[in-house]
Design an enzyme around this catalytic site. Sequence first.
Site: not given
Lengths: 493, 493
Positions: A258-259
């Site tokens: 996600h990051e």
Amino acid sequence: MTAYDDLMAFQRETEALAQVAGRLGWDQETVMPRGAAPQRGEEMAAMESVLHARRVDPRIADWLTAIEPSNLDDVGRANLRHIKRDHDRAARVPAELAARIARVTSAAQGTWAEARAADDFAAFAPTLDEVIALKREEGAALAEGRGIGIYDAMLEDYEPGTAAADLEAMFGALRPKLSELRAAVREAEAPPVLEGVFDEAAQMALTSKLARHFGYDLTTGRIDKAVHPFSSGSGLDVRITTRTNALDPFNCFYSTVHEVGHAAYEQGIDSAYLLTPLGRGVSMGVHESQSRIYENQIGRSRAFTGWLFGEMKDAFGDFGVADEDTFYRIVNRVSDGFIRTEADELQYNLHVLLRFDLERALMSGDLQVSDLEAAWNDRFEADFGYKVDRPSNGVLQDVHWSVGLLGYFPTYTLGNVYAGCLHEAMRVALPDLDADLARGDTSAATGWLRNNVQKHGGLYAPREVIAKACGQEPGEAPLLAYLEKKFAQIYDI
Amino acid sequence: MTAYDDLMAFQRETEALAQVAGRLGWDQETVMPRGAAPQRGEEMAAMESVLHARRVDPRIADWLTAIEPSNLDDVGRANLRHIKRDHDRAARVPAELAARIARVTSAAQGTWAEARAADDFAAFAPTLDEVIALKREEGAALAEGRGIGIYDAMLEDYEPGTAAADLEAMFGALRPKLSELRAAVREAEAPPVLEGVFDEAAQMALTSKLARHFGYDLTTGRIDKAVHPFSSGSGLDVRITTRTNALDPFNCFYSTVHEVGHAAYEQGIDSAYLLTPLGRGVSMGVHESQSRIYENQIGRSRAFTGWLFGEMKDAFGDFGVADEDTFYRIVNRVSDGFIRTEADELQYNLHVLLRFDLERALMSGDLQVSDLEAAWNDRFEADFGYKVDRPSNGVLQDVHWSVGLLGYFPTYTLGNVYAGCLHEAMRVALPDLDADLARGDTSAATGWLRNNVQKHGGLYAPREVIAKACGQEPGEAPLLAYLEKKFAQIYDI
């Protein structure tokens, strides 16, 4: 030097200072000695004060007046649009009000954390009341004379060009369909749950490999551990954090992916835009579209999880999962839960929609803070079918409102909607993508996103960049179709 | 709010911003992704520009005019003294000259590094010529109308209250005595050399223990690795770095103890001075007195090395040194060498004195940059008895001149002189210190330094704080007596 050159030189310095201020946040969450906190508060306040003074600098208005936009190219006009919006925003909010908001929200974060720890909404309510009142005042100042609502004005801080009415329509179409799909899934037989203990150092090694496989450039980035994963910085210094839990390696891996989606967006922006208003992700919604498509449509796909299954066997040995298909179903298991950040792909947006409706009601005055806890609990039970057991699992779970982030929540779901649109278009453009993903090769997917979304940075308006990438106006239909197909298959419904 | 309150509020914000700028340097040397360098240059320049604007802010002069110093207490008057000096300094140097110095020295550092790598002084000479000319111009602006010399004005940046003539007298007394002692030591039989391979992770574990034994507070600090060890930050966030070399564990341990001396000074300052002009070490000389007394008079003492010997045996097993006495002699071995930063306690100051004389001659115009390399080599041979083999071992070894640090070198020896004075007084105050040190307990020594030097921060002038701690004016005699006694005993002369 023309007025435009002068303005851009000034702006470049402002952008550099904003990067410095942002990195203070990274430092605080990763390497700062814990005893440094009081001093850090003053350092951050000092940086904010410098940045605020630059945003309202009267020379900006002079430069803007002196510049003839028709003499500029597309990039120049886009820069001007961003600078003008930021300057107008800063000028509309009286310094005294801005200072009060900064002071109150800074203290409110601590009050919220204590109230959450004590599971006591009443201890937070008076503070939240104050925050809401101040944000309403700010919203009124931002909206005044423009024919838009207060909540529209708040949204502009995170998603310029999107009005509350647009979201209402979109979310109104999503909610019943998501509820319906959720109900069907809950009646079907659930996949097994992952069990076992997974070495945390091995998790970090695999998470670093995952990050690289998703194209995260570690020559201009780094991965550290933090309590809450985040991505930080733009341009040539974009850092991410992740976390490990010996019982839950997916938390580490999917937080990282996600990051990496956020970070890859920043790293993918045309380098010509470095330290200019175009050199950052254009909105929270578009940012979330990247993190979500990396995490879900790519990272949780059947093809990619097949590769990940092999990697996990290499890293941890036999961990009790029979085959790729079972692994895929485990990764995408839909579970009951109270917490938005832990929710699966299917239920996540229901958490967001709840907040969107409640915060609009708070801002409009239709809902009083004193009634918020009950309203939250009623709505939660209506959408999820079971009762909130305590405030820290309910109305007190998110930091956002305490720090004055009102109008932010809907960008999470907007990002998912955008990710749905992008995924549909990407699959058409890359018909053989699954063969790549099954080998752990995301380069075609991330390359398509880089070329169609990321590289543009702030050049186009948020909705415009998605529409250009997809060849049509974004809407919720592709996301719904994707979720329905995926979960119907996994749950055999 | 009085004018004093306004001034201090403004100053507090400036101090906080200076801490942020300083931490960018820490970040760059420890955790920054290497590809971030170009962006980091702009971030640092932007911070410098903000800080410069604050230093010359016209409101400071107004506040200073409005304040009646006799209404203030000692702390208030000391704050005023620092603020006034910084403001006068900034006001005396034309912005255009300051910008030129910043630009030239920023580029010069790269030119110097390349010249050093190529062992080619001629490649650096034109740049150094430019730096010297600019610094001379700056020094003239700083000295104008004050009846002091240009070099005195340069010294003020690092050691306010000390004139070139003071140092000339002190260093003139030191040099023949140090040369004489050095000659005697070189004729005597040398201790053995440490041999073996020392695990670097075990070095870091022991270095962390050493840091804690010297009172470094890790709740407001941290230890990382960097190419060149340094201490960074003031107040509640004071970080150090060290390095490891498998063949030379002393490099790690004594670099750490040296930097802990600097860091403990910052951590030891009265917390009431946080983010004020008194909340930093008062001068480079006093700073170096702390790092040196930690490193040498305490850390390389017979008593403390006895404890360290046991710790090293625990960490590395038998490493081929028979006993504490031999270990002590190895730690304090006097070896030939070209490099200042690698020099032992006895020879170190000869390196500094050479630079002091050469840089004064450069500033006065008595020495031309074109003649500098020859002058360096001649002086080195005269003081050390052997020839410099190449520029990177001679005139190109230090970064200081390239970045415009002229007047900085002598503070190293001044720090050693101050350490000698403090050590003499401390031994009188703590007659049983060796018994503590033999147990690895430095708390009496570091406590004495904290109470007599560190806690005062910028309250007193540099020389004044040393004189108060020692009960007499500082001079070179105690350092000489200490060195003569120590090395006579080790070398049996």
